[in-house]
Design a protein around this motif. Structure first.
Motif, PDB file in Angstrom:
ATOM      1  N   GLN A 182       0.815  -1.208   0.000  1.00  0.00           N
ATOM      2  CA  GLN A 182       0.000   0.000   0.000  1.00  0.00           C
ATOM      3  C   GLN A 182       0.853   1.266   0.000  1.00  0.00           C
ATOM      4  OE1 GLN A 182      -3.530   0.211  -0.030  1.00  0.00           O
ATOM      5  NE2 GLN A 182      -3.269  -1.928  -0.638  1.00  0.00           N
ATOM      6  N   ALA A 183       1.905   1.310   0.803  1.00  0.00           N
ATOM      7  CA  ALA A 183       2.751   2.504   0.877  1.00  0.00           C
ATOM      8  C   ALA A 183       3.444   2.767  -0.450  1.00  0.00           C
ATOM      9  CB  ALA A 183       3.780   2.332   1.997  1.00  0.00           C
ATOM     10  N   ASN A 492     -12.347   2.723  18.525  1.00  0.00           N
ATOM     11  CA  ASN A 492     -11.301   2.646  17.500  1.00  0.00           C
ATOM     12  C   ASN A 492     -11.219   1.229  16.958  1.00  0.00           C
ATOM     13  OD1 ASN A 492     -10.771   5.267  18.349  1.00  0.00           O
ATOM     14  ND2 ASN A 492      -9.008   4.671  19.608  1.00  0.00           N
ATOM     15  N   PHE A 493     -10.768   1.124  15.701  1.00  0.00           N
ATOM     16  CA  PHE A 493     -10.407  -0.188  15.154  1.00  0.00           C
ATOM     17  C   PHE A 493      -9.185  -0.004  14.256  1.00  0.00           C
ATOM     18  CE2 PHE A 493     -13.561   1.487  12.194  1.00  0.00           C
ATOM     19  CZ  PHE A 493     -12.998   1.246  10.957  1.00  0.00           C
ATOM     20  N   HIS A 494      -8.532  -1.118  13.922  1.00  0.00           N
ATOM     21  CA  HIS A 494      -7.259  -1.082  13.222  1.00  0.00           C
ATOM     22  C   HIS A 494      -7.357  -1.865  11.909  1.00  0.00           C
ATOM     23  CE1 HIS A 494      -5.623   0.360  17.044  1.00  0.00           C
ATOM     24  NE2 HIS A 494      -6.305  -0.622  17.611  1.00  0.00           N
ATOM     25  N   ILE A 495      -6.707  -1.338  10.893  1.00  0.00           N
ATOM     26  CA  ILE A 495      -6.618  -2.009   9.592  1.00  0.00           C
ATOM     27  C   ILE A 495      -5.167  -2.446   9.414  1.00  0.00           C
ATOM     28  CG2 ILE A 495      -7.020  -1.816   7.115  1.00  0.00           C
ATOM     29  CD1 ILE A 495      -8.860   0.546   7.714  1.00  0.00           C
ATOM     30  N   ASN A 496      -4.959  -3.739   9.309  1.00  0.00           N
ATOM     31  CA  ASN A 496      -3.606  -4.290   9.220  1.00  0.00           C
ATOM     32  C   ASN A 496      -3.540  -5.315   8.091  1.00  0.00           C
ATOM     33  OD1 ASN A 496      -2.947  -2.826  11.585  1.00  0.00           O
ATOM     34  ND2 ASN A 496      -3.712  -4.503  12.865  1.00  0.00           N
ATOM     35  N   TYR A 497      -2.326  -5.705   7.773  1.00  0.00           N
ATOM     36  CA  TYR A 497      -2.140  -6.818   6.841  1.00  0.00           C
ATOM     37  C   TYR A 497      -2.459  -8.121   7.560  1.00  0.00           C
ATOM     38  CZ  TYR A 497       0.201  -3.685   3.561  1.00  0.00           C
ATOM     39  OH  TYR A 497       0.486  -2.666   2.681  1.00  0.00           O
ATOM     40  N   GLY A 498      -2.878  -9.105   6.772  1.00  0.00           N
ATOM     41  CA  GLY A 498      -3.197 -10.410   7.331  1.00  0.00           C
ATOM     42  C   GLY A 498      -1.964 -11.290   7.462  1.00  0.00           C
ATOM     43  N   ASP A 499      -2.160 -12.553   7.262  1.00  0.00           N
ATOM     44  CA  ASP A 499      -1.076 -13.528   7.410  1.00  0.00           C
ATOM     45  C   ASP A 499      -0.085 -13.377   6.256  1.00  0.00           C
ATOM     46  OD1 ASP A 499       0.544 -15.622   8.042  1.00  0.00           O
ATOM     47  OD2 ASP A 499      -0.867 -17.188   7.412  1.00  0.00           O
ATOM     48  N   LEU A 508      10.071  -9.995   4.803  1.00  0.00           N
ATOM     49  CA  LEU A 508       9.267  -9.312   5.817  1.00  0.00           C
ATOM     50  C   LEU A 508       9.935  -8.033   6.293  1.00  0.00           C
ATOM     51  CD1 LEU A 508       7.848 -12.214   8.034  1.00  0.00           C
ATOM     52  CD2 LEU A 508       6.569 -10.620   6.589  1.00  0.00           C
ATOM     53  N   ARG A 509      11.261  -8.050   6.425  1.00  0.00           N
ATOM     54  CA  ARG A 509      11.959  -6.828   6.833  1.00  0.00           C
ATOM     55  C   ARG A 509      11.880  -5.773   5.740  1.00  0.00           C
ATOM     56  NH1 ARG A 509      15.617 -10.660   9.077  1.00  0.00           N
ATOM     57  NH2 ARG A 509      16.919 -10.560   7.206  1.00  0.00           N
ATOM     58  N   VAL A 510      11.960  -6.202   4.485  1.00  0.00           N
ATOM     59  CA  VAL A 510      11.834  -5.258   3.379  1.00  0.00           C
ATOM     60  C   VAL A 510      10.396  -4.761   3.257  1.00  0.00           C
ATOM     61  CG1 VAL A 510      12.014  -5.018   0.873  1.00  0.00           C
ATOM     62  CG2 VAL A 510      13.761  -6.275   2.128  1.00  0.00           C
ATOM     63  N   PHE A 511       9.434  -5.592   3.600  1.00  0.00           N
ATOM     64  CA  PHE A 511       8.026  -5.240   3.475  1.00  0.00           C
ATOM     65  C   PHE A 511       7.676  -4.009   4.301  1.00  0.00           C
ATOM     66  CE2 PHE A 511       3.527  -5.586   4.497  1.00  0.00           C
ATOM     67  CZ  PHE A 511       2.976  -5.849   3.256  1.00  0.00           C
ATOM     68  N   GLY A 512       8.269  -3.872   5.454  1.00  0.00           N
ATOM     69  CA  GLY A 512       7.979  -2.724   6.304  1.00  0.00           C
ATOM     70  C   GLY A 512       6.884  -3.015   7.304  1.00  0.00           C
ATOM     71  N   SER A 513       6.204  -1.961   7.713  1.00  0.00           N
ATOM     72  CA  SER A 513       5.178  -2.075   8.751  1.00  0.00           C
ATOM     73  C   SER A 513       4.006  -2.917   8.262  1.00  0.00           C
ATOM     74  CB  SER A 513       4.688  -0.681   9.152  1.00  0.00           C
ATOM     75  OG  SER A 513       3.598  -0.778  10.048  1.00  0.00           O
ATOM     76  N   GLN A 514       3.547  -3.818   9.135  1.00  0.00           N
ATOM     77  CA  GLN A 514       2.383  -4.631   8.822  1.00  0.00           C
ATOM     78  C   GLN A 514       1.094  -3.999   9.315  1.00  0.00           C
ATOM     79  OE1 GLN A 514       2.795  -8.841   9.643  1.00  0.00           O
ATOM     80  NE2 GLN A 514       5.031  -8.724   9.548  1.00  0.00           N
ATOM     81  N   ASN A 515       1.194  -2.860   9.956  1.00  0.00           N
ATOM     82  CA  ASN A 515       0.021  -2.126  10.433  1.00  0.00           C
ATOM     83  C   ASN A 515      -0.243  -0.965   9.478  1.00  0.00           C
ATOM     84  OD1 ASN A 515      -0.082  -3.759  12.786  1.00  0.00           O
ATOM     85  ND2 ASN A 515       1.500  -2.471  13.719  1.00  0.00           N
TER      86      ASN A 515
END
Length: 998
Positions: A182-183, A492-499, A508-515
């Motif tokens: 997304q970013a 409040n609620f949160h939108i995050n990436y799933g599994d 995963l480190r390159v992917f960045g924030s999962q939130n």
């Protein structure tokens, strides 16, 4: 009546205003009909356009190449793009930026930032504390973010497309790697906004390639599913995609071809760039060994030398793909020392052995995500420039187990062509054959929230819930709605990436924030206070995953319902309004609406949700929470009006919910009318019973972005202005260079002409000296002064042209005289011969009047006289004076004479045969084709052997005696330019024809 007229005037004004706006829109649309696509690769980009008359064409750059390097050179006063910037990389490597797309949407602590710094140490990266990202520090005054640099490249691509299309272009489809999160996607959209482009869609490059393949093979697609694997190894990354082609039935256009992305696998760092870097390091080591013992510096510490080695490594990789060995050589690599070394393909393969071992990885990932085996794949097609390396093909062929690899697609241009086809489909200016595209979500997205539950009487605890919004490999674009039923206050609620378990630790480190985002709702409690007597139907959050794969929260609403009774006189209108509003917000469920609506989270809860394995009771609790309103007889969740059909994996869920809605309908019917009451007329059938009234209250939303904050609007406006200033500066520079080149060319050409005989013949020595002095002064001013503005250069050029205008005019006139005079003489001779022949026609066959022939003779004589007089006058003038014999006057005389001749020729061409009297044998000539009906009626067909008396012979005498001198005047009214046919028709209607008028 006066009142009525006054009432109509505003309507007329509104009508004409709407007409004016519509015409303006049509004119604006006609000026910007073209659309473009940009296949934005790591190393190069391809631009394609579609405009009326030009279907799907690759744009050529200024060097007439179809592929343009994605390189930008930024200096204090100028910028270079494409091949010009690539040549500047050797001279100024610090100011030349390449592969900057790898930094898009990444914070400073991302491993890819450190990798980029290691690959290109000549670039200085500074830290942006506001967004935690990096900037390119070119100098103290020049600093640019990766988004700004990409915006420059996109603006340059638009200029190439506009030059090729010869019209302005704003609409574009841009390709992005399928693994962009997304970013990264938002960063590309911001860069396009800085460039002033309207992005119709961010399309995944693998999807664009698959679309191009399907469009050109539409006839081969049938109802039988065909599974094709595309293996795309480019410069920076590798992507493997499994696509299914099949004919499907659509509601709009019937049976149409469809492509569906079934599986995706990728490697972010496996590509041609890494191979070139390995070769560059190998060449650097060889050069250091050659200079060992000379106390020379390490070549790796010289940015220019490393830039030369990288360019040579790129060439070497290409040559070794077709040859077993090659000689690498660079002239003056460092300290004026030449470099020359032999490199074999075996050495190259040994350097990249670990890279070739990673080639099958994306294939396995794609098969796993598609839940397919290699036996189901019909063909494997190669895409991307790095697939030309023989070792890559060898390893891949062994991994897929096929007889051969498909190479029946343009590996460089397929994505650009597919993207521009999609651009034409999305544009309102073009109509293309439908091709259904079902792209797939690579990274699942879910919603997390916490609520208070009462496990035992008096014992409260917080429970964490997860609901999957968009599952992995689910189709998009798609809209979904999630309902929160047990909240009556702000929350409040949160939108995050799933599994993301399919990603490795490094990915995963390159992917960045999962939130992704924290959503803070404000006004929930106020909405409950506003409608205390209404029954709450929950807080509904509407999500949209658009065509570009970018997630957005459209709105959040608090929905309430109650039963109201309508008065009889208002029931008809209010019922219609209520039904309309209810249908819009999902109050009623029809089979069509259920089929077209997008899936709600309630439906997805039937499948295992995130976290259900760790919390066994969570799924049941969520299911009960979603089904609770159904038990109360309420309506099901509203389907979104613009959503797509549900994915195949959710059909069972749709069926279950459809059964629930069917079971619910009897209770709705019971509420619609009490038992024992006779059916009312159709207008009042649903008026008397109580009906449901739905009220919707908008809830305030505050978004807290957690992955990578977007640029604030003020910063974005500053970036837009910065790029516009740079563009204006470049345009001014181009205009100044163009004006300077024109001035310089004029000075040199004129100085050379002063010594040519034809110019010396028509000028005096004083005139030539004056012109030569002015030219020398202008050259000194241009070379010695500081850079002048384009306006000053144009003014100086206009001054010199005005000074030399008389000289150039005299030379040009003398050059034109022979040709013009020869043409005039030929026309005069032919006209005289034509007039002489016309006068020799017998009177009985004459078709021209005396006035017409006299007019032509007059024009011929006047032209001869003008020519002789003008030539005599010109002979008396010196060659240095302005001539009186002008080429434009000769052309005017020729046009006047030719017009008279053409008039007579046209008359002769369209004149019909005239009637003839009876000959000596007793027969009579056939009447003319244009004779009147009365004339034809007087003809007598005599019996065989009988002769006709001589009375009909008097017919010409009758015509001759019946005519008057004034009858010939209408033939002269039309002038020489009139059509002869019209003259004959008008004359034939008024009087008999003379012999000389036929």
């Amino acid at each position: 009546m006066t009142v009525k007229v006054r009432r109509q005037r505003p309507r007329r004004r509104v009508f004409w205003a709407l007409v004016a706006v519509l015409l303006a829109d049509l004119l604006a649309l006609s000026d910007t009909l073209a659309v473009m696509s940009v296949d934005l690769g790591s190393e190069s980009m391809k631009v394609a356009i579609v405009k009326p008359g030009v279907p799907m064409e690759i744009v050529l750059n200024k060097e007439s190449r179809r592929k343009t390097p994605v390189i930008v050179t930024l200096k204090e006063n100028e910028r270079f793009f494409g091949d010009s910037a690539a040549s500047m990389a050797i001279k100024n490597p610090k100011a030349t930026l390449r592969y900057f797309q790898h930094l898009l949407g990444k914070q400073a602590d991302n491993p890819h930032v450190a990798l980029y710094q290691a690959r290109f140490p000549e670039h200085e990266l500074t830290f942006d504390p506001q967004r935690q990202t990096v900037h390119f520090q070119i100098s103290r005054q020049l600093q640019f973010s990766p988004e700004e640099v990409l915006g420059m490249v996109l603006n340059y691509s638009r200029s190439l497309a506009e030059d090729f299309a010869e019209q302005p272009i704003k609409d574009a489809v841009i390709t992005v790697p399928v693994f962009f999160n997304q970013a990264e996607r938002r960063a590309v959209l911001q860069a396009a906004r800085m460039a002033g482009l309207k992005v119709l869609q961010l399309i995944n490059d693998n999807t664009a390639t698959a679309l191009s393949y399907g469009v050109f093979r539409r006839k081969d697609i049938n109802t039988t599913a065909q599974n094709i694997m595309f293996y795309d190894m480019g410069s920076g990354s590798t992507v493997c995609t499994i696509v299914t082609y099949q004919m499907v039935k659509t509601k709009e256009a019937g049976m149409q071809p469809q492509l569906q992305i079934r599986g995706v696998g990728f490697d972010r760092t496996l590509g041609g760039l890494e191979m070139e870097l390995r070769l560059r390091e190998h060449l650097a080591g060889l050069f250091n060994e050659q200079r060992k013992g000379q106390r020379a510096k390490d070549v790796r510490e010289n940015p220019r030398a490393m830039a030369k080695l990288l360019r040579e490594a790129n060439r070497l990789k290409t040559v070794l793909s077709a040859n077993a060995d090659h000689m690498a050589q660079i002239e003056g690599l460092m300290d004026d020392v030449d470099f020359k070394a032999k490199v074999t393909r075996v050495e190259f393969e040994e350097l990249c052995a670990d890279l070739f071992e990673r080639v099958p990885g994306p294939v396995q990932q794609a098969l796993q995500s598609a839940e397919m085996s290699l036996d189901e794949i019909e063909q494997v097609i190669l895409v991307g420039g790095a697939t030309r390396v023989p070792k890559v093909q060898e390893v891949l062929l062994k991994a897929v187990g096929k007889e051969e690899l498909g190479k029946n697609i343009n590996a460089d241009e397929a994505a650009a062509m597919g993207a521009v086809y999609q651009a034409a489909a999305l544009s309102k200016a073009f109509k293309v054959k439908p091709f259904v595209v079902r792209d797939a979500v690579v990274y699942p997205i879910l919603v997390e929230f916490t609520r208070e539950v009462e496990e035992e009487p008096g014992v409260h605890s917080l429970k964490h819930n997860k609901r999957v919004l968009f599952s992995r490999m689910g189709p998009y674009p798609q809209r979904k709605v999630i309902t929160f039923n047990r909240y009556s206050h702000d929350f409040n609620f949160h939108i995050n990436y799933g599994d993301l378990g399919f990603l490795g630790p490094e990915d995963l480190r390159v992917f960045g924030s999962q939130n992704l985002t924290t959503v803070k709702l404000k006004g929930v409690g106020d909405s409950f206070k506003k409608y205390p007597d209404y029954e709450s139907k929950g807080i509904k959050a509407h999500f949209n995953l658009d065509e570009s794969g970018v997630l957005s929260l459209d709105r959040v609403e608090s929905v309430f319902e109650t039963l109201v009774e309508d008065s009889p006189e208002e029931e008809s209108t209010l019922t219609k309004l209520g039904n309309t509003i209810s249908s819009l917000f999902g109050g009623g469920t029809t089979p069509d609406a259920k089929e077209n609506g997008t899936d709600t989270v309630q439906e997805e809860e039937e499948s295992p949700a995130e976290g259900s394995k760790d919390e066994p009771g969570e799924q049941v609790e969520l299911k009960e929470e979603a089904e609770a309103p159904v038990e109360d007889g309420s309506q099901p969740l509203p389907p979104e009006p613009k959503g797509d059909a549900a994915p195949e994996g959710e059909k069972a869920t749709e069926k279950e919910n459809g059964d629930k809605s069917e079971a619910q309908k009897p209770s709705e019917k019971a509420e619609a009318g009490p038992e024992g009451i006779a059916p009312a007329p159709e207008g009042e059938k649903k008026q008397k019973p109580a009906r449901k009234q739905r009220m919707v209250e908008e809830i305030g939303v505050e978004l807290v972005v957690l992955d990578l904050p977007d640029l604030p609007e003020d910063k974005l406006a500053q970036s837009v202005q910065k790029l516009q200033d740079l563009t204006l500066r470049d345009l001014e520079k181009q205009e100044r260079e163009k004006a300077a080149n024109s001035l310089e060319a004029f000075i040199f050409e004129t100085q050379d002409k002063l010594y040519q005989p034809e110019y010396q013949e028509v000028s005096t020595e004083e005139q030539r000296e004056e012109i030569s002095g002015k030219l020398s002064a202008a050259s000194t001013w241009w070379n010695g002064s500081s850079p002048s503005s384009p306006r000053m250069l144009k003014e100086k050029l206009a001054e010199l042209r005005k000074l030399c205008q008389g000289l150039f005019f005299r030379v040009e006139e003398r050059k034109k005289w022979p040709e013009r005079l020869s043409a005039l003489d030929n026309l005069l001779n032919h006209s005289s011969m034509f007039l002489k022949g016309a006068r020799l026609i017998p009177e009985m066959d004459q078709i021209f009047t005396e006035v017409e022939m006299t007019t032509l003779e007059k024009v011929i004589n006047e032209t001869w006289a003008w020519k002789n007089a003008t030539l005599a006058e010109q002979a008396k003038l010196p060659a240095t004076e302005k001539p009186v014999l002008l080429s434009k006057d000769i052309e005017a005389k020729m046009m006047a004479l030719d017009r008279e001749v053409q008039y007579l020729l046209n008359k002769a061409k369209f004149t019909k045969p005239r009637p003839r009297p009876k000959d000596k044998n007793g027969t009579r000539a056939e009447p003319p084709l244009n004779a009147s009906a009365s004339d034809q009626g007087e003809k007598v067909i005599l019996p065989a052997g009988q002769t006709e008396d001589a009375e009909p012979i008097s017919e010409p005498e009758k015509v001759e005696t019946g005519s008057e001198p004034g009858d010939t005047e209408p033939l002269e009214l039309g002038g020489p330019g009139a059509e002869p046919e019209q003259k004959e028709q008008s004359t034939g209607q008024k009087r008999p024809l003379k012999n000389d008028e036929l």
